[in-house]
Design an enzyme around this catalytic site. Structure first.
Site, PDB file in Angstrom:
ATOM      1  N   ASP A   1      11.667  -0.470   5.070  1.00 13.92           N
ATOM      2  CA  ASP A   1      12.447   0.355   4.141  1.00 13.92           C
ATOM      3  C   ASP A   1      13.767  -0.315   3.774  1.00 13.92           C
ATOM      4  O   ASP A   1      14.182  -0.307   2.613  1.00 13.92           O
ATOM      5  CB  ASP A   1      12.709   1.732   4.746  1.00 13.92           C
ATOM      6  CG  ASP A   1      11.465   2.609   4.832  1.00 13.92           C
ATOM      7  OD1 ASP A   1      10.386   2.190   4.356  1.00 13.92           O
ATOM      8  OD2 ASP A   1      11.573   3.724   5.385  1.00 13.92           O
TER       9      ASP A   1
ATOM     10  N   HIS B   1       6.853  -3.842  -0.227  1.00 10.99           N
ATOM     11  CA  HIS B   1       7.045  -2.716   0.689  1.00 10.99           C
ATOM     12  C   HIS B   1       5.693  -2.163   1.142  1.00 10.99           C
ATOM     13  O   HIS B   1       5.495  -1.883   2.327  1.00 10.99           O
ATOM     14  CB  HIS B   1       7.881  -1.635   0.000  1.00 10.99           C
ATOM     15  CG  HIS B   1       8.241  -0.490   0.878  1.00 10.99           C
ATOM     16  ND1 HIS B   1       7.684   0.760   0.711  1.00 10.99           N
ATOM     17  CD2 HIS B   1       9.101  -0.392   1.928  1.00 10.99           C
ATOM     18  CE1 HIS B   1       8.198   1.576   1.620  1.00 10.99           C
ATOM     19  NE2 HIS B   1       9.054   0.901   2.369  1.00 10.99           N
TER      20      HIS B   1
END
Length: 138
Positions: A105, A63
């Site tokens: 996300d 991420h």
């Protein structure tokens, strides 16, 4: 507990992606990102270094890499648009930066969901001094 309060206070003034990220984690993984992932391993939370400790921490590493590849935007503050279609999150809208961040996300939330079995309490509030080694490049 102190760390949780600090994170909660910091999020009170945050708009955009971080709040939306919390919402996506809850929708996809069924857990609170703030409670489960804000201070986990070497990469879940602010910053990150060393080797990811497990598959869950690797979700945060990936991420962070995804945010790092976002062009011409601030991933932690930009708002984005998404919808739910047939139980799936679909990122969209007129903001290319927002769409990029939404996809980052979404991928992390799916990764958290898929790696719930790897989650270990020993990495909750993991001390940065224990994060050693050189991570692979993004």
């Amino acid at each position: 507990m102190r760390t949780l309060w600090i994170v909660a206070v910091l999020l009170l003034g945050v708009e955009g992606s971080l709040v939306q990220f919390e919402t996506l984690i809850m929708k996809i993984a069924g857990r609170s990102g703030l409670l489960w992932y804000s201070a986990y391993g070497c990469y879940c939370g602010w910053g990150g270094h060393g080797l990811p400790q497990d598959a869950t921490d690797r979700c945060c590493f990936v991420h962070d890499c995804c945010y790092g590849k976002a062009t011409d935007c601030n991933p932690k503050t930009v708002s984005y648009t998404y919808s739910e279609e047939n139980g799936e999150i679909v990122c969209g809208g007129d903001n290319p930066c927002g769409t990029q961040i939404c996809e980052c996300d979404k991928a992390a939330a799916i990764c958290f969901r898929d790696n719930i079995p790897s989650y270990s309490n020993k990495y909750w509030l993991f001390l940065p001094k224990n994060c050693r080694g050189d991570p692979e490049p993004c």
